[in-house]
Design an enzyme around this catalytic site. Structure first.
Site, mmCIF file in Angstrom:
data_model
loop_
_atom_site.group_PDB
_atom_site.id
_atom_site.type_symbol
_atom_site.label_atom_id
_atom_site.label_comp_id
_atom_site.label_asym_id
_atom_site.label_seq_id
_atom_site.Cartn_x
_atom_site.Cartn_y
_atom_site.Cartn_z
ATOM 1 N N CYS A 1 0.910 -1.021 -0.195
ATOM 2 C CA CYS A 1 0.077 0.178 0.124
ATOM 3 C C CYS A 1 0.803 1.441 0.005
ATOM 4 C CB CYS A 1 -1.029 -0.126 1.319
ATOM 5 S SG CYS A 1 -0.152 -0.025 2.888
ATOM 6 N N ASN B 1 2.598 1.501 4.299
ATOM 7 C CA ASN B 1 2.800 0.098 5.072
ATOM 8 C C ASN B 1 2.432 0.263 6.537
ATOM 9 O OD1 ASN B 1 5.535 -2.031 5.792
ATOM 10 N ND2 ASN B 1 3.586 -2.547 5.003
ATOM 11 N N CYS C 1 -1.438 0.536 7.255
ATOM 12 C CA CYS C 1 -2.799 0.233 7.418
ATOM 13 C C CYS C 1 -3.321 -0.852 6.639
ATOM 14 C CB CYS C 1 -3.579 1.331 6.912
ATOM 15 S SG CYS C 1 -3.452 3.037 7.973
ATOM 16 N N ARG C 2 -3.462 -0.767 5.264
ATOM 17 C CA ARG C 2 -4.057 -1.736 4.380
ATOM 18 C C ARG C 2 -3.002 -2.960 4.192
ATOM 19 N NH1 ARG C 2 -5.272 2.051 -0.283
ATOM 20 N NH2 ARG C 2 -3.566 3.285 0.482
ATOM 21 N N SER C 3 -1.779 -2.680 3.855
ATOM 22 C CA SER C 3 -0.790 -3.966 3.651
ATOM 23 C C SER C 3 -0.394 -4.771 4.614
ATOM 24 C CB SER C 3 0.416 -3.577 2.670
ATOM 25 O OG SER C 3 1.028 -2.385 3.438
ATOM 26 N N ASP D 1 -8.212 3.485 1.574
ATOM 27 C CA ASP D 1 -7.365 3.795 2.540
ATOM 28 C C ASP D 1 -8.062 4.546 3.645
ATOM 29 O OD1 ASP D 1 -5.192 4.785 4.133
ATOM 30 O OD2 ASP D 1 -4.416 6.017 2.639
#
Length: 164
Positions: A9, A12, A14-16, A128
């Site tokens: 993401c 690095n 939150c999402r990933s 996001d």
């Protein structure tokens, strides 16, 4: 030989890392822990060395996922050792494909939600959640979980194909 997947993401945090934690759990549940490795990185280095966003950690813990994470930036040299690079949105997909040193490496980059058969093919981005509240992190987790089964099936097929 270990099959290597990296989720990417922006920062690095939150999402990933969320996708990494969920996929790691799916891999372990499937008994593929010794054959498949998952990690994560960001397209930018704003948060290098930091832990995951506390809201990411909280939503993962609430849903039974473990995460030990330090943010880092994706490096072009990693393509050589990775089998699959999973982008969390179209911007990451474009950035990673531009970064890829070869066409073969560019072909390793895929969108996570492309593995969710119920996803709207017109919008495969995992939004996001960083600038929003807890509900955005919960929605992010739902999207990640929905795609993880399809991703696991695709990876399992590749791993079994190597063994054949």
């Amino acid at each position: 030989m270990t099959y290597r997947v990296c989720f990417v993401c922006t920062g690095n945090i939150c999402r990933s890392p969320m996708a990494e934690a969920v996929f790691h759990a799916r891999v372990e549940d499937a008994g593929l822990g010794g054959l498949v490795a998952a990690d994560s990185a960001g397209t930018d280095g704003w948060h290098e060395g930091e832990g995951a966003d506390p809201r990411t950690v909280a939503v993962l813990a609430e849903n039974g996922y473990a995460l030990d994470h330090t943010a880092r930036r994706f490096q072009q040299s990693w393509f050589a050792r990775l089998d699959l690079v999973i982008a969390l949105d179209a911007g990451h997909l474009r950035a990673l494909r531009r970064l890829a040193p070869t066409e073969r490496d560019a072909a390793k980059v895929r969108l996570l939600r492309s593995y969710d058969p119920a996803a709207d093919t017109g919008d495969l981005d995992v939004s996001d959640p960083y600038y929003g509240g807890a509900d955005g992190f919960e929605e992010c987790l739902e999207m990640v979980e929905a795609a993880s089964g399809g991703l696991l099936a695709a990876v399992r097929e590749q791993v079994e194909g190597r063994a054949a």
